[in-house]
Scaffold this active site. Structure first.
Site, PDB file in Angstrom:
ATOM      1  NE  ARG A 139       1.386  -7.451   0.594  1.00 41.68           N
ATOM      2  CZ  ARG A 139       1.547  -8.314  -0.390  1.00 41.68           C
ATOM      3  NH1 ARG A 139       2.409  -9.294  -0.269  1.00 41.68           N
ATOM      4  NH2 ARG A 139       0.856  -8.224  -1.511  1.00 41.68           N
ATOM      5  CB  CYS A 145       1.155  -2.829  -7.277  1.00 42.30           C
ATOM      6  SG  CYS A 145       1.164  -4.644  -7.260  1.00 42.30           S
ATOM      7  NE  ARG A 200       2.208  -4.297  -1.807  1.00 37.63           N
ATOM      8  CZ  ARG A 200       3.239  -5.116  -1.955  1.00 37.63           C
ATOM      9  NH1 ARG A 200       4.429  -4.760  -1.517  1.00 37.63           N
ATOM     10  NH2 ARG A 200       3.092  -6.299  -2.518  1.00 37.63           N
ATOM     11  CD  GLU A 251      -1.815  -2.090  -1.403  1.00 37.46           C
ATOM     12  OE1 GLU A 251      -1.016  -3.013  -1.134  1.00 37.46           O
ATOM     13  OE2 GLU A 251      -2.613  -2.141  -2.364  1.00 37.46           O
TER      14      GLU A 251
END
Length: 455
Positions: free
Chosen positions: A181, A99, A183, A137
């Site tokens: 969080r 990421c 995502r 993800e």
């Protein structure tokens, strides 16, 4: 095994033990990390046929938790760029694609970063293997205005190889974890199955445990209903635009931030910690208020000269500024101006940026690089912002009633099982959990996919 959070009789099940059910489907675990995807999929009846990871420390943790004589035939695939073929008869391919290229920490380099190009290896392998579906993800930054064209390119490429693709930003907070969080989850179903349009991302569970519910070393606090306050009392009439969905406009915050560059009702300044007079506090607040004015420069924050101060505080003496230098609040700049010593926001003060109260139901995002965040071990209550701040300084900060976030905390904040064997070095383990996917979110996303695929 069930874990029941004590929140007004609401319950949520988390995978508190590593479990294996009768296999219903097969999957490949790309960018496996320490196994967040795998835990969720095994709980749902999945059998892992192979995993890809290049970080040696992550592989060590992954293997000690999942690889044994019972699954010795499972393939360690290694570097994804060197994989030419996946095991056959795979139902689902999953993975947390690196990421950093899409995050602020990674400077948003996207496909200019070699790690960003790994998406094309993912697409190459999906195209060759043709699984029934996939789940990938990434950080929410991939869906930001700056990167949305890149996200659309990834979706287009996946669609061009025969998949119906949907994506959505999901937050771990909405799936039973006290962590903010966000995502991006990208889900695809092979076109010939004609079921993609039926897929719907899971809805929030509306179950929000408190921080003390999930952390063993903090005793449950008695929750006192918060006092409702008006906007003038909290914000002096003007609500800051930077407030998030987790901050209410009529209640005191559940955290304190240490910063000389902010002035919220739960902001702790260096002049709150260092003994200063009311006039010295006023001088500090003057710099805080005016340092961002373009009148004094084009930077986001500008130092002020003595003459600048005099225009605002007409009776100011230069020795008053120098006294604040002596106290370690101001510093001289190269051009003989005055600026805060703590002039970078995220560095905090005295190596502390944020202390979260145990009665909070949300923690900041765990990151691989770590943050100067701490958790208070006692709770406090007040009916006015200044009283709240004073009690915090007296009962929590001065008495050191706060602890750093450990690997044990990170394990639970990511929804990993209680018996998960993380790395023996706490700093490495925290980094690995910061890179991991929150297990309950994967479980609910995957459960929806499996139901569509009739698995």
């Amino acid at each position: 095994m069930k874990s029941v959070f004590s929140q007004h009789s609401k319950q949520i099940e988390l995978p508190l033990q590593l479990v294996t059910y009768q296999n219903k489907f097969a999957f490949i675990d790309l960018f496996a990390g320490i196994g967040g995807f795998r835990i969720a999929l095994q709980k749902l009846g999945g059998q892992c046929l192979g995993y890809s990871e290049i970080d040696k420390q992550a592989i060590k943790v992954y293997q000690q938790n999942f690889i044994s004589y019972l699954n010795k035939d499972e393939v360690e695939l290694g570097d994804i760029t060197k994989i030419t073929e996946l095991p056959s008869h795979v139902d689902i391919v999953v993975g947390g694609v690196p990421c950093q290229p899409w995050s602020v920490a990674g400077r948003l380099k996207g496909f200019e970063d070699p790690r960003g190009k790994l998406w094309f290896d993912v697409i190459r392998l999906v195209n060759k293997n043709k699984p029934k579906g996939f789940i990938f993800e990434n950080v929410s930054g991939l869906a930001s205005p700056k990167n949305i064209d890149n996200l659309e390119l990834i979706v287009h490429e996946l669609e061009s190889i025969g998949y119906c693709v949907k994506w959505k930003v999901l937050n771990a907070y909405d799936f039973g974890l006290p962590q903010n969080r966000e995502r991006v989850f990208i889900v695809g179903i092979r076109n010939d199955l004609e079921k993609c349009q039926e897929y719907k991302f899971p809805i929030p569970l509306n179950i929000h445990p408190k921080v003390f519910d999930i952390l063993d070393d903090i005793k449950p606090a008695k929750i006192i209903e918060k006092v409702k306050l008006d906007r003038h009392t909290l914000f002096k009439g003007m609500i800051p635009p930077s407030r998030t969905r987790f901050q209410k406009d009529d209640e005191l915050n559940d955290f304190f931030i240490f910063s000389d560059l902010r002035n919220g009702h739960t902001t702790i300044h260096s002049w709150d910690i260092i003994e200063t007079s009311d006039r010295e506090k006023m001088i500090c607040l003057t710099l805080l208020k005016h340092r961002r004015s373009k009148k004094y420069g084009e930077k986001d924050g500008n130092p002020l000269s003595f003459d600048n101060f005099k225009q605002i505080i007409s009776d100011l003496e230069i020795n008053e500024l120098n006294e604040l230098v002596q106290k370690g609040i101001f510093r001289f700049t190269a051009d003989h101006k005055y600026e805060f010593i703590n002039s970078k926001n995220m560095t905090g003060i005295n190596d502390i940026y944020r202390i979260i109260l145990p009665t909070a139901d949300i923690m900041p995002t765990l990151t691989a690089t770590g943050a100067k965040d701490y958790i208070a071990t006692v709770s406090i209550h007040a009916s006015h912002p200044q009283e709240y701040k004073n009690i915090f300084l007296e009962k929590i900060y001065n008495q050191k009633k706060f602890i750093p976030i450990t690997a044990k905390h990170a394990c639970k904040l990511q929804g990993f099982p209680r018996n998960f064997e993380y790395h023996e070095k706490d700093d490495i383990a925290k980094k690995q959990f910061g890179n991991a996917v929150p297990v309950p979110v994967v479980e609910y996303v995957a459960k929806e996919l499996l139901s569509i695929l009739d698995i």
